[in-house]
Each structure stands twice: as structure tokens, then as C-alpha cells.
Write a protein that holds these residues in place. Structure first.
Motif, PDB file in Angstrom:
ATOM      1  N   ARG A  21       0.857  -1.185   0.000  1.00  0.00           N
ATOM      2  CA  ARG A  21       0.000   0.000   0.000  1.00  0.00           C
ATOM      3  C   ARG A  21       0.894   1.235   0.000  1.00  0.00           C
ATOM      4  N   SER A  22       0.281   2.401   0.028  1.00  0.00           N
ATOM      5  CA  SER A  22       1.048   3.650   0.073  1.00  0.00           C
ATOM      6  C   SER A  22       1.861   3.716   1.369  1.00  0.00           C
ATOM      7  N   ASP A  23       2.923   4.528   1.321  1.00  0.00           N
ATOM      8  CA  ASP A  23       3.736   4.715   2.525  1.00  0.00           C
ATOM      9  C   ASP A  23       2.888   5.147   3.709  1.00  0.00           C
ATOM     10  N   GLU A  24       2.053   6.150   3.493  1.00  0.00           N
ATOM     11  CA  GLU A  24       1.254   6.686   4.590  1.00  0.00           C
ATOM     12  C   GLU A  24       0.342   5.624   5.200  1.00  0.00           C
ATOM     13  N   LEU A  25      -0.235   4.752   4.377  1.00  0.00           N
ATOM     14  CA  LEU A  25      -1.110   3.709   4.905  1.00  0.00           C
ATOM     15  C   LEU A  25      -0.307   2.664   5.674  1.00  0.00           C
ATOM     16  N   ARG A  26       0.867   2.312   5.167  1.00  0.00           N
ATOM     17  CA  ARG A  26       1.720   1.360   5.896  1.00  0.00           C
ATOM     18  C   ARG A  26       2.147   1.937   7.240  1.00  0.00           C
ATOM     19  N   TRP A  27       2.485   3.223   7.249  1.00  0.00           N
ATOM     20  CA  TRP A  27       2.885   3.861   8.514  1.00  0.00           C
ATOM     21  C   TRP A  27       1.707   3.940   9.471  1.00  0.00           C
ATOM     22  N   THR A  28       0.540   4.211   8.948  1.00  0.00           N
ATOM     23  CA  THR A  28      -0.663   4.288   9.788  1.00  0.00           C
ATOM     24  C   THR A  28      -0.956   2.939  10.428  1.00  0.00           C
ATOM     25  N   VAL A  29      -0.883   1.880   9.627  1.00  0.00           N
ATOM     26  CA  VAL A  29      -1.120   0.542  10.166  1.00  0.00           C
ATOM     27  C   VAL A  29      -0.079   0.203  11.233  1.00  0.00           C
ATOM     28  N   GLN A  30       1.168   0.589  11.004  1.00  0.00           N
ATOM     29  CA  GLN A  30       2.210   0.321  12.003  1.00  0.00           C
ATOM     30  C   GLN A  30       1.953   1.120  13.274  1.00  0.00           C
ATOM     31  N   LEU A  32      -0.972   1.893  14.398  1.00  0.00           N
ATOM     32  CA  LEU A  32      -2.052   1.158  15.065  1.00  0.00           C
ATOM     33  C   LEU A  32      -1.506  -0.082  15.767  1.00  0.00           C
ATOM     34  N   LYS A  33      -0.549  -0.761  15.144  1.00  0.00           N
ATOM     35  CA  LYS A  33       0.090  -1.915  15.774  1.00  0.00           C
ATOM     36  C   LYS A  33       0.821  -1.495  17.039  1.00  0.00           C
ATOM     37  N   GLN A  35       0.049   0.988  18.983  1.00  0.00           N
ATOM     38  CA  GLN A  35      -0.976   1.240  19.996  1.00  0.00           C
ATOM     39  C   GLN A  35      -1.539  -0.071  20.543  1.00  0.00           C
ATOM     40  N   GLU A  36      -1.724  -1.051  19.660  1.00  0.00           N
ATOM     41  CA  GLU A  36      -2.200  -2.364  20.099  1.00  0.00           C
ATOM     42  C   GLU A  36      -1.240  -2.964  21.124  1.00  0.00           C
ATOM     43  N   GLU A  37       0.042  -2.883  20.818  1.00  0.00           N
ATOM     44  CA  GLU A  37       1.054  -3.420  21.744  1.00  0.00           C
ATOM     45  C   GLU A  37       1.051  -2.671  23.070  1.00  0.00           C
ATOM     46  N   ALA A  38       0.857  -1.363  23.028  1.00  0.00           N
ATOM     47  CA  ALA A  38       0.788  -0.579  24.278  1.00  0.00           C
ATOM     48  C   ALA A  38      -0.407  -1.035  25.117  1.00  0.00           C
ATOM     49  N   GLY A  39      -1.501  -1.347  24.462  1.00  0.00           N
ATOM     50  CA  GLY A  39      -2.665  -1.869  25.175  1.00  0.00           C
ATOM     51  C   GLY A  39      -2.364  -3.196  25.849  1.00  0.00           C
ATOM     52  N   GLU A  40      -1.533  -4.010  25.207  1.00  0.00           N
ATOM     53  CA  GLU A  40      -1.158  -5.282  25.808  1.00  0.00           C
ATOM     54  C   GLU A  40      -0.271  -5.091  27.035  1.00  0.00           C
ATOM     55  N   VAL A  41       0.535  -4.036  27.051  1.00  0.00           N
ATOM     56  CA  VAL A  41       1.298  -3.712  28.265  1.00  0.00           C
ATOM     57  C   VAL A  41       0.323  -3.381  29.388  1.00  0.00           C
ATOM     58  N   ALA A  42      -0.663  -2.548  29.091  1.00  0.00           N
ATOM     59  CA  ALA A  42      -1.650  -2.174  30.100  1.00  0.00           C
ATOM     60  C   ALA A  42      -2.386  -3.406  30.617  1.00  0.00           C
ATOM     61  N   GLU A  43      -2.774  -4.288  29.714  1.00  0.00           N
ATOM     62  CA  GLU A  43      -3.462  -5.514  30.115  1.00  0.00           C
ATOM     63  C   GLU A  43      -2.585  -6.362  31.032  1.00  0.00           C
ATOM     64  N   ALA A  44      -1.294  -6.469  30.697  1.00  0.00           N
ATOM     65  CA  ALA A  44      -0.372  -7.253  31.507  1.00  0.00           C
ATOM     66  C   ALA A  44      -0.168  -6.631  32.889  1.00  0.00           C
ATOM     67  N   VAL A  45      -0.092  -5.300  32.961  1.00  0.00           N
ATOM     68  CA  VAL A  45       0.055  -4.631  34.259  1.00  0.00           C
ATOM     69  C   VAL A  45      -1.179  -4.892  35.122  1.00  0.00           C
ATOM     70  N   ILE A  46      -2.351  -4.746  34.525  1.00  0.00           N
ATOM     71  CA  ILE A  46      -3.587  -5.021  35.261  1.00  0.00           C
ATOM     72  C   ILE A  46      -3.593  -6.467  35.764  1.00  0.00           C
ATOM     73  N   GLY A  47      -3.147  -7.391  34.903  1.00  0.00           N
ATOM     74  CA  GLY A  47      -3.079  -8.792  35.300  1.00  0.00           C
ATOM     75  C   GLY A  47      -2.038  -9.062  36.369  1.00  0.00           C
ATOM     76  N   ALA A  48      -0.906  -8.375  36.305  1.00  0.00           N
ATOM     77  CA  ALA A  48       0.142  -8.558  37.317  1.00  0.00           C
ATOM     78  C   ALA A  48      -0.300  -8.028  38.681  1.00  0.00           C
ATOM     79  N   LEU A  49      -1.145  -7.001  38.652  1.00  0.00           N
ATOM     80  CA  LEU A  49      -1.668  -6.435  39.903  1.00  0.00           C
ATOM     81  C   LEU A  49      -2.917  -7.155  40.392  1.00  0.00           C
ATOM     82  N   GLY A  50      -3.475  -8.012  39.558  1.00  0.00           N
ATOM     83  CA  GLY A  50      -4.721  -8.688  39.919  1.00  0.00           C
ATOM     84  C   GLY A  50      -5.878  -7.721  40.012  1.00  0.00           C
ATOM     85  N   ALA A  51      -5.817  -6.642  39.225  1.00  0.00           N
ATOM     86  CA  ALA A  51      -6.783  -5.552  39.340  1.00  0.00           C
ATOM     87  C   ALA A  51      -8.107  -5.834  38.629  1.00  0.00           C
ATOM     88  N   ASN A  52      -8.181  -6.878  37.832  1.00  0.00           N
ATOM     89  CA  ASN A  52      -9.435  -7.240  37.184  1.00  0.00           C
ATOM     90  C   ASN A  52     -10.027  -8.412  37.969  1.00  0.00           C
TER      91      ASN A  52
END
Length: 108
Positions: A21-30, A32-33, A35-52
């Protein structure tokens, strides 16, 4: 450190060959990836704290470390996918941030 950048660059090339795809679309998808990974850090922290209460202690701090590495790797791959010399750009930026932080702390 050279091997790290070789691996980062090879991952970027591999991803680019799978998403024609275009450069801009590839960069946009990356981005988003990233941000997805950052969300997984948050999920892991919540899980490590037993906060859920529904999931309890679903992760440990090594899981948080691994997810944090995924964030760092995704960011470096994004930088590589954006072209130019990602290593030079990153190292210059790192020195700039370090100099700024040193300057700020010396006036405090």
C-alpha cells in the motif's frame, strides 16, 4: 547494537512486502500496531496487579517486560518503515533527549 538494527530493518522489509500500500497507509497501520502493543502492556500490568476481579492475577511482571519489548520493537520497526536511516535518527533523538534532560535537571 548493529545486529539489532539489522533485525529491525529485516522485519520492516518483510512487513512491507506483505502489505503493498502507500507509505502513509503502511505507517498508519504500524502506528495502530504500536498502539495495540501498548494496550497489551496495560493488560499485563492489570493482570500482574490482579486488578481485574474477573481475571485475577493473569500475568506476572515478566509478562509486562515482554509486552514492553513488543512496544519498543514495534516503534523501531515503524521508524525503519518510514525510511531514511532509522538508527541515525533514533540515536540523534536519544542524544537530544538526554541532553535536554541533563540540562533540565541541572537547573532544578
Amino acid at each position: 547494537m548493529e545486529e539489532t538494527w539489522e533485525l529491525v530493518n529485516s522485519l520492516a522489509v518483510k512487513l512491507d512486502t506483505h502489505f503493498d500500500r502507500s507509505d502513509e497507509l503502511r505507517w498508519t497501520v504500524q502506528a495502530l500496531k504500536l498502539q495495540e502493543e501498548a494496550g497489551e502492556v496495560a493488560e499485563a500490568v492489570i493482570g500482574a496487579l490482579g486488578a481485574n476481579p474477573r481475571k485475577g492475577f493473569s500475568h506476572d511482571w515478566d509478562d509486562v517486560r515482554k509486552e514492553t519489548c513488543d512496544v519498543a520493537l514495534s516503534a523501531l520497526v515503524m521508524l525503519a518503515r518510514m525510511g531514511g536511516d532509522p538508527r541515525r535518527f533514533f540515536e540523534e533523538h536519544l542524544r537530544s533527549v538526554a541532553a535536554r534532560d541533563t540540562k533540565d535537571s541541572s537547573t532544578a
